[in-house]
Design a protein around this motif. Structure first.
Motif, short mmCIF file in Angstrom:
data_model
loop_
_atom_site.label_atom_id
_atom_site.label_comp_id
_atom_site.label_asym_id
_atom_site.label_seq_id
_atom_site.Cartn_x
_atom_site.Cartn_y
_atom_site.Cartn_z
N ARG A 23 44.10 20.58 42.53
CA ARG A 23 44.95 20.23 42.34
C ARG A 23 44.81 20.48 40.72
N PHE A 24 43.37 20.19 40.57
CA PHE A 24 42.87 19.76 39.30
C PHE A 24 42.64 21.10 38.66
N ALA A 25 42.16 22.31 39.28
CA ALA A 25 42.20 23.87 39.51
C ALA A 25 43.71 24.13 39.14
N TYR A 26 44.66 24.03 39.39
CA TYR A 26 46.42 24.43 39.80
C TYR A 26 47.15 24.17 38.34
N LYS A 27 47.28 22.62 38.73
CA LYS A 27 47.95 21.70 37.31
C LYS A 27 47.25 22.16 36.48
N GLY A 28 45.54 22.39 36.13
CA GLY A 28 45.25 22.71 35.20
C GLY A 28 45.56 23.99 34.24
N VAL A 29 45.97 24.18 35.20
CA VAL A 29 46.80 25.97 35.17
C VAL A 29 48.22 25.99 34.69
N ALA A 30 49.04 25.48 35.88
CA ALA A 30 50.23 25.02 35.45
C ALA A 30 51.09 24.04 34.76
N SER A 31 50.21 23.43 34.64
CA SER A 31 51.32 22.02 33.72
C SER A 31 51.34 22.99 32.11
N ASN A 32 50.24 24.00 32.00
CA ASN A 32 50.81 24.10 30.19
C ASN A 32 50.80 25.47 29.81
N LEU A 33 51.55 26.28 30.89
CA LEU A 33 51.64 28.02 30.88
C LEU A 33 52.45 28.12 30.14
N VAL A 34 53.43 27.62 30.82
CA VAL A 34 54.70 27.61 29.91
C VAL A 34 54.70 27.41 28.03
N THR A 35 53.47 26.89 27.73
CA THR A 35 53.27 26.79 26.33
C THR A 35 51.83 28.10 25.76
N TYR A 36 51.57 28.68 26.63
CA TYR A 36 51.08 29.41 26.65
C TYR A 36 51.26 30.82 26.53
N LEU A 37 52.33 30.75 26.92
CA LEU A 37 53.64 32.12 27.10
C LEU A 37 54.37 32.00 26.61
N THR A 38 54.52 31.17 25.67
CA THR A 38 55.62 31.21 24.78
C THR A 38 54.38 31.54 22.97
N ASP A 39 53.73 30.36 22.91
CA ASP A 39 52.92 30.35 21.65
C ASP A 39 51.74 31.37 21.55
N VAL A 40 51.24 32.23 22.80
CA VAL A 40 50.48 33.10 22.88
C VAL A 40 50.83 34.05 23.19
N MET A 41 51.52 34.34 23.91
CA MET A 41 52.11 35.30 24.89
C MET A 41 54.02 35.88 24.22
N LYS A 42 53.96 34.88 23.52
CA LYS A 42 55.52 35.72 22.39
C LYS A 42 56.50 35.93 22.79
N MET A 43 56.54 34.92 24.51
CA MET A 43 57.87 34.96 24.98
C MET A 43 58.87 34.10 24.88
N SER A 44 59.81 34.50 24.49
CA SER A 44 61.13 33.52 24.24
C SER A 44 60.86 32.12 25.86
N SER A 99 50.49 40.80 22.44
CA SER A 99 49.57 41.52 23.13
C SER A 99 49.63 42.87 24.70
N SER A 100 48.81 43.36 24.55
CA SER A 100 48.89 44.56 25.63
C SER A 100 48.44 44.16 26.95
N ASN A 101 47.77 43.40 27.42
CA ASN A 101 47.61 42.61 28.71
C ASN A 101 48.33 41.73 29.18
N SER A 102 49.74 41.91 29.18
CA SER A 102 50.57 40.82 29.67
C SER A 102 50.82 41.07 31.22
N SER A 103 50.65 42.18 31.58
CA SER A 103 50.82 43.01 32.91
C SER A 103 49.88 42.27 33.71
N PHE A 104 48.34 42.65 33.51
CA PHE A 104 47.28 41.50 33.77
C PHE A 104 47.37 40.65 33.88
#
Length: 542
Positions: free
Chosen positions: A24-45, A111-116
């Motif tokens: 759960r530490f591993a999963y939540k460490g990724v999932a809890s802040n994933l929306v920030t990664y997608l908006t700030d780094v991957m530039k999603m709306s 980013s060109s690695n969004s599919s990956f």
């Protein structure tokens, strides 16, 4: 590790609970802040990032429902856990590599690695699909009781199961708390490469620890090898079809007449040993059909729980984006990562769950004379009601946040953050944590109690599938609301400009749907009869 009533869990159970916490530490460490990664780094709306996270969480939670029948039918749990953990680790390694690749791009360059990135996320999902239900079922196998919970004659063994579920959830919440608080801070402060590498290392460590404990585990892989739900269902359908075709061209023989005569007699007969044999024989079509009927009985309750799951998609998505616009400073230097507030849910669970055992159960036991204070159905219903209050609280706070934001705009002050403390979001998080204590633990025990025998992995898959379908339902609601509210050139409720977004209306909308779902749940609960009640009725008829 002890539970209420002095009931203890063995070393293997304790080890597996620790391993579950590490996962759960591993999963939540990724999932809890994933929306920030997608908006700030991957530039999603905002809406695209929320839908992506919801879809991924939904797929992750739904997959165990597809994998569980194969685990129960063909695969032993121990090798399934090892094989699934390999896919899990591979997905985390791939996700970390996307952060490494992204670091070579300019900050604002798409980013060109969004599919990956998506492939790595769904590889994690594939690993978790076999890992989580198998690990929890494997943990339940370590207990001394061989019997299924609802039909157990020994109340001590039944209580031991309840103790296991509560401690299991305690371990899961502890791992989630660390994952949310620690990893959100590391990701916002030190970057995403380290922020994804640490969960990967944690998952690798959990696999090593799990393998090292192989000598102390109790293995029950051979207890149900003759029971293959998929094969038996297909064979049952085939046999029924052949029987129908055969009946069209032949007259009924003596045995068919006897069967019809038996059907006219009362179902409860003192000499009905033949029917008992059919019910207890996993290879009989009657057995498979009876199990299918039990699952269909669960479907209305399962559907009513979906809105509860939709509400729990808000903290890692819109609650987090909401917090990014609020005052987050503690002192002059430290700034709270918005995703860290999700830890209030797990922290409230960890702190309040012992109070549930020590205070609430004894008090309610005096009032209801029920062994556990309240029934499992009542426990889930209370949690659903509290979740409605949590969404109403979120709507009120968001209305206030918008009011302050628009006042600042009217005064000509333009800033990404407003002078409104992020701690005003705490009540909605804490209320969700309290609702979690009631509903989520209740769901685990409910589905484990009501599924057919030898399908324990399916029980946990049914529980996780509620959140899986709930995630997809959340994405559907977002897409629908966005399409309706952005028509005719209007601003969407999910506008990227948080001063123009109307999340308060969306929260009221969710609260209304949840209240409606709760009312239907109350009506269904009044009519629902558990397997234990049905078994008692059958015993009385004999």
């Amino acid at each position: 590790m002890a539970g209420s009533g002095g009931k203890t869990l063995g070393n293997s159970c304790i080890l597996l609970i620790v391993i579950a916490g590490m996962e759960r530490f591993a999963y939540k460490g990724v999932a809890s802040n994933l929306v920030t990664y997608l908006t700030d780094v991957m530039k999603m709306s905002n809406s695209a990032a929320a839908k992506t996270v919801n879809s991924w969480c939904g797929f992750t939670s739904m997959l165990p429902l597809l994998v569980a029948p194969f685990v129960d039918s063909y695969w032993d749990r121990y090798p399934t856990i090892l094989a699934s953990s390999f896919l899990y680790v591979a997905g985390l390694v791939a996700l970390t590599s996307t952060a490494l690749t992204r670091a070579s791009y300019a900050a604002n360059k798409p980013s060109s690695n969004s599919s990956f990135l998506f492939w790595s996320l769904y590889l994690i999902s594939l690993g978790q699909g076999g890992y989580n239900p198998s690990l929890q079922a494997f943990g339940a196998d370590q207990l001394d009781s061989e019997e299924e919970l609802p039909s157990s004659k020994d109340e001590q063994k039944s209580n031991k199961k309840s103790v296991f579920f509560q401690w299991w959830y305690f371990g899961v919440c502890s791992g989630s708390l660390l994952g949310i608080t620690l990893m959100s801070y590391i990701q916002d402060t030190f970057g995403w490469i380290l922020g994804f590498a640490i969960p990967t290392i944690s998952m690798v460590t959990s696999v090593v620890v799990f393998s090292c404990g192989s000598r102390i585990y109790t293995y029950r892989e051979s207890e149900a090898m003759d029971y293959k739900p998929i094969v038996n269902i297909v064979q049952s359908i085939k046999a029924t079809a052949l029987k129908l075709m055969h009946c069209r061209i032949t007259l009924p023989n003596k045995s068919d007449v006897t069967e019809l005569e038996l059907q006219e007699k009362p179902l409860c007969h003192p000499n009905s040993t033949t029917n008992e044999g059919l019910v207890e024989n996993p290879k009989s079509g009657f057995y498979v059909l009876e199990n299918a009927k039990v699952l269909l009985r669960l479907l209305p309750i399962w559907i009513m729980l979906l809105m509860f799951a939709v509400i729990f998609q808000q903290p890692p998505t819109f609650f987090t984006k909401q917090g990014m616009t609020m005052k987050r400073n503690i002192g002059s230097k430290f700034k709270i990562p918005p995703a860290t507030l999700q830890s209030a849910i797990t922290l409230s669970i960890i702190l309040l769950m012992p109070l549930y055992d020590k205070i609430m159960i004894p008090i309610t036991r005096l009032a209801t004379c029920h062994e556990k204070g309240i029934t499992v159905m009542q426990r889930m219903g209370i949690g659903m009601f509290i979740s409605v209050i949590a969404m109403a609280s979120a709507a009120v706070v968001e209305t206030r946040r918008l009011h302050i934001s628009r006042e600042m705009e009217a005064l000509g002050a333009h800033s990404e953050t407003i002078p409104f403390s992020i701690f005003w979001l705490l009540p909605q998080y804490i209320l969700l944590g309290i609702s979690d204590i009631f509903t989520v633990v209740g769901m685990q025990e409910f589905f484990y109690s009501e599924v057919p025998i030898r399908m324990r992995t399916m029980a946990f898959a049914l529980y996780t599938s509620v959140f899986g379908v709930g995630s997809y339902l959340s994405s559907l609601l977002i897409a629908t609301v966005e399409a309706v509210t952005s028509s005719n050139g209007r601003q969407s409720w999910f506008s990227d400009d948080m001063s123009e977004a109307r999340l308060d209306k969306y929260y009221w909308f969710l609260a209304s749907l949840s209240a409606l779902s709760f009312l239907f749940y109350v009506l269904l609960s009044a009519c629902y009869r558990s397997r234990r009640d049905l078994d008692l009725d059958n015993e009385n008829c004999k």
